[in-house]
Design a protein around this motif. Structure first.
Motif, PDB file in Angstrom:
ATOM      1  N   ASN A 198      15.972  13.328  85.903  1.00 36.46           N
ATOM      2  CA  ASN A 198      14.677  13.977  86.025  1.00 36.46           C
ATOM      3  C   ASN A 198      14.824  15.497  85.978  1.00 36.46           C
ATOM      4  OD1 ASN A 198      12.443  14.983  88.452  1.00 36.46           O
ATOM      5  ND2 ASN A 198      11.759  14.041  86.561  1.00 36.46           N
ATOM      6  N   HIS A 199      14.010  16.157  85.175  1.00 37.83           N
ATOM      7  CA  HIS A 199      14.059  17.605  84.957  1.00 37.83           C
ATOM      8  C   HIS A 199      15.434  18.043  84.448  1.00 37.83           C
ATOM      9  CE1 HIS A 199      10.395  18.686  87.722  1.00 37.83           C
ATOM     10  NE2 HIS A 199      10.103  17.859  86.731  1.00 37.83           N
ATOM     11  N   PHE A 200      16.091  17.146  83.718  1.00 38.26           N
ATOM     12  CA  PHE A 200      17.462  17.436  83.297  1.00 38.26           C
ATOM     13  C   PHE A 200      17.803  16.508  82.140  1.00 38.26           C
ATOM     14  CE2 PHE A 200      21.961  18.116  83.554  1.00 38.26           C
ATOM     15  CZ  PHE A 200      22.170  19.254  84.330  1.00 38.26           C
ATOM     16  N   GLY A 201      17.112  16.671  81.002  1.00 39.30           N
ATOM     17  CA  GLY A 201      17.330  15.731  79.917  1.00 39.30           C
ATOM     18  C   GLY A 201      17.089  16.324  78.546  1.00 39.30           C
ATOM     19  N   TRP A 202      17.237  15.476  77.514  1.00 38.21           N
ATOM     20  CA  TRP A 202      17.175  15.929  76.139  1.00 38.21           C
ATOM     21  C   TRP A 202      16.412  14.918  75.276  1.00 38.21           C
ATOM     22  CZ3 TRP A 202      21.242  16.279  79.402  1.00 38.21           C
ATOM     23  CH2 TRP A 202      21.870  17.525  79.555  1.00 38.21           C
ATOM     24  N   PHE A 203      15.593  15.435  74.361  1.00 34.95           N
ATOM     25  CA  PHE A 203      14.995  14.612  73.314  1.00 34.95           C
ATOM     26  C   PHE A 203      16.022  14.463  72.188  1.00 34.95           C
ATOM     27  CE2 PHE A 203      11.400  16.622  75.398  1.00 34.95           C
ATOM     28  CZ  PHE A 203      10.477  15.596  75.504  1.00 34.95           C
ATOM     29  N   THR A 204      16.293  13.237  71.799  1.00 35.92           N
ATOM     30  CA  THR A 204      17.269  13.002  70.729  1.00 35.92           C
ATOM     31  C   THR A 204      16.597  12.759  69.386  1.00 35.92           C
ATOM     32  OG1 THR A 204      17.346  10.646  71.263  1.00 35.92           O
ATOM     33  CG2 THR A 204      18.951  12.076  72.345  1.00 35.92           C
ATOM     34  N   SER A 205      15.332  12.371  69.406  1.00 40.03           N
ATOM     35  CA  SER A 205      14.580  12.200  68.167  1.00 40.03           C
ATOM     36  C   SER A 205      13.094  12.381  68.458  1.00 40.03           C
ATOM     37  CB  SER A 205      14.824  10.816  67.551  1.00 40.03           C
ATOM     38  OG  SER A 205      14.239   9.801  68.351  1.00 40.03           O
ATOM     39  N   MET A 206      12.345  12.744  67.419  1.00 40.71           N
ATOM     40  CA  MET A 206      10.904  12.926  67.548  1.00 40.71           C
ATOM     41  C   MET A 206      10.278  12.751  66.169  1.00 40.71           C
ATOM     42  SD  MET A 206       8.969  16.057  69.534  1.00 40.71           S
ATOM     43  CE  MET A 206       9.949  15.768  71.017  1.00 40.71           C
ATOM     44  N   THR A 207       9.366  11.787  66.051  1.00 40.95           N
ATOM     45  CA  THR A 207       8.748  11.510  64.750  1.00 40.95           C
ATOM     46  C   THR A 207       7.236  11.443  64.872  1.00 40.95           C
ATOM     47  OG1 THR A 207       8.904   9.104  65.060  1.00 40.95           O
ATOM     48  CG2 THR A 207      10.755  10.188  63.954  1.00 40.95           C
ATOM     49  N   HIS A 208       6.572  11.722  63.757  1.00 38.79           N
ATOM     50  CA  HIS A 208       5.112  11.575  63.673  1.00 38.79           C
ATOM     51  C   HIS A 208       4.789  10.860  62.368  1.00 38.79           C
ATOM     52  CE1 HIS A 208       0.948  13.156  62.715  1.00 38.79           C
ATOM     53  NE2 HIS A 208       0.791  12.505  63.859  1.00 38.79           N
ATOM     54  N   ASP A 212      10.437  12.667  60.638  1.00 32.67           N
ATOM     55  CA  ASP A 212      11.193  13.438  61.619  1.00 32.67           C
ATOM     56  C   ASP A 212      10.585  14.833  61.736  1.00 32.67           C
ATOM     57  OD1 ASP A 212      13.052  14.660  63.235  1.00 32.67           O
ATOM     58  OD2 ASP A 212      14.710  14.542  61.810  1.00 32.67           O
ATOM     59  N   ILE A 213      10.110  15.185  62.943  1.00 31.38           N
ATOM     60  CA  ILE A 213       9.486  16.505  63.118  1.00 31.38           C
ATOM     61  C   ILE A 213      10.349  17.472  63.924  1.00 31.38           C
ATOM     62  CG2 ILE A 213       7.129  15.609  62.877  1.00 31.38           C
ATOM     63  CD1 ILE A 213       6.890  15.855  65.967  1.00 31.38           C
ATOM     64  N   LEU A 214      11.534  17.043  64.370  1.00 35.53           N
ATOM     65  CA  LEU A 214      12.395  17.981  65.099  1.00 35.53           C
ATOM     66  C   LEU A 214      12.752  19.210  64.261  1.00 35.53           C
ATOM     67  CD1 LEU A 214      14.864  15.933  67.337  1.00 35.53           C
ATOM     68  CD2 LEU A 214      12.987  17.420  68.040  1.00 35.53           C
ATOM     69  N   PRO A 215      13.024  19.071  62.932  1.00 34.57           N
ATOM     70  CA  PRO A 215      13.249  20.282  62.132  1.00 34.57           C
ATOM     71  C   PRO A 215      12.046  21.223  62.137  1.00 34.57           C
ATOM     72  CG  PRO A 215      14.045  18.354  60.953  1.00 34.57           C
ATOM     73  CD  PRO A 215      13.292  17.842  62.141  1.00 34.57           C
ATOM     74  N   ASP A 216      10.837  20.663  62.167  1.00 34.05           N
ATOM     75  CA  ASP A 216       9.627  21.493  62.222  1.00 34.05           C
ATOM     76  C   ASP A 216       9.533  22.231  63.556  1.00 34.05           C
ATOM     77  OD1 ASP A 216       9.078  20.353  59.785  1.00 34.05           O
ATOM     78  OD2 ASP A 216       7.534  19.001  60.536  1.00 34.05           O
ATOM     79  N   VAL A 217       9.894  21.536  64.626  1.00 36.76           N
ATOM     80  CA  VAL A 217       9.869  22.161  65.959  1.00 36.76           C
ATOM     81  C   VAL A 217      10.854  23.327  65.998  1.00 36.76           C
ATOM     82  CG1 VAL A 217      10.266  21.809  68.424  1.00 36.76           C
ATOM     83  CG2 VAL A 217       9.205  19.984  67.072  1.00 36.76           C
ATOM     84  N   LYS A 218      12.056  23.115  65.480  1.00 34.60           N
ATOM     85  CA  LYS A 218      13.084  24.163  65.498  1.00 34.60           C
ATOM     86  C   LYS A 218      12.684  25.340  64.611  1.00 34.60           C
ATOM     87  CE  LYS A 218      16.761  20.845  66.499  1.00 34.60           C
ATOM     88  NZ  LYS A 218      17.938  20.118  65.979  1.00 34.60           N
TER      89      LYS A 218
END
Length: 450
Positions: A198-208, A212-218
């Motif tokens: 909790n309050h100590f983690g990572w998203f490993t993938s994100m899609t819409h 894949d939208i992680l490149p868009d976020v970055k």
């Protein structure tokens, strides 16, 4: 069906009640009960809640406001636990004492989180015991009382059979910010994977819609050097030009840190709270030891709600700023629907690891995705996690376990070990200085340490 909100005097209560009421058909809720030990505060919050149910949404949901445990929990199917022991006055101490020694001052992270946890463990156990005594036999407690990691570990150790699901809305709040930043209309359309504590983690993938939208976020963060929607960035720039204190809000720096952390470690997208561990020194440097996040909240959300109540009682008009509603209440209410109606919808929950992350301890309380149905979470197993993340998580898990053990045993040494182990504190000497100050500040709240 009856839903009880423990901590009914919270400024989040009106927004949560609105989320419940908007889902009345799916939840089949007939009564909402507010329960708090602070009658004066809860009665004021109840004014707004009553207006939401009767005037704004025109529901037939009964509202009960009480300070009596039996009345609060009797025959309840769900208990939403959001207790804040010591209120914002103690949160202010949690944040300001560490800053005095050049350490991170934050309500759930580092020594501030430990202090808050030591105040919350035993009151949370009372919520569990009272619900067990009075509520429906198959009741569920949805606990989002902070610091959720320490509370979850205490529940695991001291009430292993309790019908508690420990949750946190911060990951979904991050997804909501990402949706707004990328102009995605509905954050619930974003699918993601995640691991951590909790309050100590990572998203490993994100899609819409399968993309894949992680490149868009970055790319968005690289352009703006912050993870906030352009409308927010514009307001921050306006505040800076006007030399307004809102431009240096503690949360602005947190969202700026998202960019820096992702630049250093680009494989995953971090939870905002990792800022306090990975950029602790920089967090302290931009902190105002005389005006912390607690002061900001007291001057905004707290003030807006209680000023709004006073205005309503005088004029009969509700100011839109009088209560906060958003993803927080929606997420908890949707989780309740999943439990009640056995939808097996996917949520992030804090659960005992039991091999879900193979290279973490079996009894670590981890935050991972699970399918939620009538029997509770069905955890989705992960692969081994990288050494960097595992090392950070092990340090954090052990410090939280020591806090719980120290609380149970009344052990000064174990609490000192927990403080010393925290990545937010540079040495045992500084850990002892902070701890000794916190013992004085928390007199009457903490168990006695020997």
């Amino acid at each position: 069906m009856i839903i009880t909100i423990a901590g009914g005097g919270s400024t989040f209560t009106p927004g949560i009640v609105k989320s419940i009421a908007l889902r009345q058909k799916e939840l089949e809720v007939s009564e909402i009960r507010l329960f708090d030990i602070d009658k004066e505060r809860q009665d004021k919050v109840a004014v707004v809640v009553d207006w939401i149910l009767k005037e704004e949404l025109k529901t037939n949901i009964k509202l009960t406001v009480t300070t009596d445990e039996k009345e609060a929990y009797s025959d309840a199917s769900f208990v939403f636990a959001q207790i804040r022991v010591g209120k914002y006055a103690m949160r202010e101490q949690d944040e300001k004492i560490p800053l005095k020694y050049g350490c991170v001052g934050q309500e759930t992270c580092g020594s501030g989180g430990f202090a808050y946890g030591l105040r919350t463990i035993f009151p949370m156990l009372k919520v569990i015991d009272d619900a067990e005594k009075y509520a429906e036999k198959d009741h569920w407690i949805l606990n989002y009382s902070n610091p959720a990691a320490i509370v979850a570990e205490a529940c695991r150790k001291l009430r292993p059979n309790a019908r508690v699901i420990n949750i946190c809305d911060m990951p979904i709040a991050i997804v909501d910010i990402i949706a707004e930043s990328l102009k995605i209309a509905n954050y619930s359309e974003i699918e993601y994977d995640y691991f951590g504590l909790n309050h100590f983690g990572w998203f490993t993938s994100m899609t819409h819609n399968g993309r894949d939208i992680l490149p868009d976020v970055k790319a968005y963060m690289k352009k703006h050097k912050i993870l906030l929607p352009e409308s927010h960035i514009g307001k921050i720039n306006e505040h800076k030009k006007a030399n307004n204190r809102h431009a240096v809000s503690a949360w602005v720096h947190v969202w700026e840190a998202m960019y820096e952390m992702t630049e250093y470690f680009p494989d995953f997208l971090p939870n905002t709270y990792l800022n306090y561990y990975l950029l602790g020194k920089e967090s302290v440097e931009v902190s105002n030891p005389d005006r912390t996040r607690a002061n900001e909240v007291m001057d905004t959300r707290e003030k807006d709600l209680f000023d709004g109540v006073e205005h309503f009682l005088k004029t009969g008009e509700i100011d839109g700023k009088a209560f906060y509603a958003g993803a927080h209440g929606d997420w908890i209410s949707d989780l309740t629907i999943a439990l009640k109606n056995d939808t097996r919808q996917r949520f992030l929950v804090i659960v005992e690891n039991k091999g879900a992350i193979p290279n973490m301890p079996y009894d670590a309380m981890v935050e991972v995705p699970a399918y939620i149905g009538k029997n509770g979470p069905e955890v989705i197993a992960k692969d081994n996690i990288p050494l960097f993340q595992q090392g950070l998580m092990m340090q954090q898990v052990n410090s939280e376990k020591l806090i719980v053990e120290g609380a149970i045993e009344g052990s000064y040494e174990k609490i000192l070990q927990a403080f010393t182990l925290s990545k937010t504190i540079p040495s045992a000497r500084v850990a002892k200085q902070i701890l000794d100050d916190m013992i004085i500040a928390n007199k009457g709240y903490w168990p006695e340490l020997k």
